[in-house]
Design an enzyme around this catalytic site. Sequence first.
Site, PDB file in Angstrom:
ATOM      1  N   GLU A  90      42.797  43.292  21.780  1.00  0.00           N
ATOM      2  CA  GLU A  90      41.588  42.666  22.321  1.00  0.00           C
ATOM      3  C   GLU A  90      40.828  41.872  21.255  1.00  0.00           C
ATOM      4  O   GLU A  90      39.970  41.057  21.596  1.00  0.00           O
ATOM      5  CB  GLU A  90      40.682  43.735  22.946  1.00  0.00           C
ATOM      6  CG  GLU A  90      41.314  44.337  24.202  1.00  0.00           C
ATOM      7  CD  GLU A  90      40.572  45.553  24.756  1.00  0.00           C
ATOM      8  OE1 GLU A  90      40.557  45.712  25.981  1.00  0.00           O
ATOM      9  OE2 GLU A  90      40.037  46.349  23.971  1.00  0.00           O
ATOM     10  N   ASP A 103      44.409  45.160  35.869  1.00  0.00           N
ATOM     11  CA  ASP A 103      45.006  46.010  36.909  1.00  0.00           C
ATOM     12  C   ASP A 103      43.978  46.243  38.016  1.00  0.00           C
ATOM     13  O   ASP A 103      42.831  45.826  37.885  1.00  0.00           O
ATOM     14  CB  ASP A 103      45.476  47.353  36.315  1.00  0.00           C
ATOM     15  CG  ASP A 103      44.308  48.107  35.674  1.00  0.00           C
ATOM     16  OD1 ASP A 103      44.123  47.972  34.450  1.00  0.00           O
ATOM     17  OD2 ASP A 103      43.563  48.797  36.396  1.00  0.00           O
TER      18      ASP A 103
HETATM   19  N1  ADE Z   1      40.878  49.324  31.378  1.00  0.00           N
HETATM   20  C1  ADE Z   1      41.760  48.534  32.004  1.00  0.00           C
HETATM   21  N2  ADE Z   1      42.098  49.043  33.202  1.00  0.00           N
HETATM   22  C2  ADE Z   1      41.387  50.191  33.338  1.00  0.00           C
HETATM   23  C3  ADE Z   1      41.317  51.176  34.342  1.00  0.00           C
HETATM   24  N3  ADE Z   1      42.047  51.065  35.456  1.00  0.00           N
HETATM   25  N4  ADE Z   1      40.495  52.228  34.152  1.00  0.00           N
HETATM   26  C4  ADE Z   1      39.766  52.342  33.018  1.00  0.00           C
HETATM   27  N5  ADE Z   1      39.814  51.438  32.023  1.00  0.00           N
HETATM   28  C5  ADE Z   1      40.613  50.367  32.176  1.00  0.00           C
END
Ligand code: ADE
Length: 232
Positions: free
Chosen positions: A13, A200
């Site tokens: 990141e 996601d």
């Molecule tokens: N960072 C990226 N995706 C995430 C998720 N599903 N839950 C918590 N932190 C995250």
Amino acid sequence: MKKIGIIGAMELEVEALKSKMTIERTVEKASMEFQEGTLNGTAVVIVRSGIGKVNAALCTQILCDVFEATHIINTGVAGSLKNEIDIGDIVVSTDTLHHDVDVRVFGYPLGEVPQVGRLAFPADEHLVQLAVSSCKEVNPDIRAYQGRIVSGDQFISDKKVKEHIIENFQGFCVEMEGASIAHAAYLNHVPFVVIRAISDKADESAETAYPVFEKAAAAHSAALVEHMLPLI
Ligand code: ADE
């Protein structure tokens, strides 16, 4: 003089930003490496905090105390909490809160840390506007949303947990550091913004989607940060 503290939880990141900066000094503190210098002429301190709320809060306090950061930006990835916010899109925080705090037994609303006096920590409006306009310039094909970002010490990959968070907190996306950074910045009176690219959908598909999309998503967010720095 302005000095921008830039926090990413993971190396991917912050690696692109670090590789472009001119480093003047490196300081190790709390097992974190803080790199201070300039990025395209703007004074910055860039650091990988490590994952989760404790690391993020520690890191923010060090940026305030040791480096006297005037602004704090958190860049990284997050899971979407809205159907229309897709993998690759960007969310810029209007405010952030802790979705994993529960002291309702003593009358506090779900998510509120006792005695802080507020549930959510508002981001700096100027930083929010800069992030949104920078996204349009840097990533014209990527949608930028402004909304609440919620954080907890959990990777969300279960539809039921996701629905609980949506119902109770009205978040746009979920991650594991933003609210702690915001909370610490708020206590130190330092303006902040959290900028997250979606990796996601925070449900059962997250386990497979996350490793595929995290790198590109992190790069989107970092490119946006680089663009907004001289405008702060
Ligand atoms: N960072 C990226 N995706 C995430 C998720 N599903 N839950 C918590 N932190 C995250």
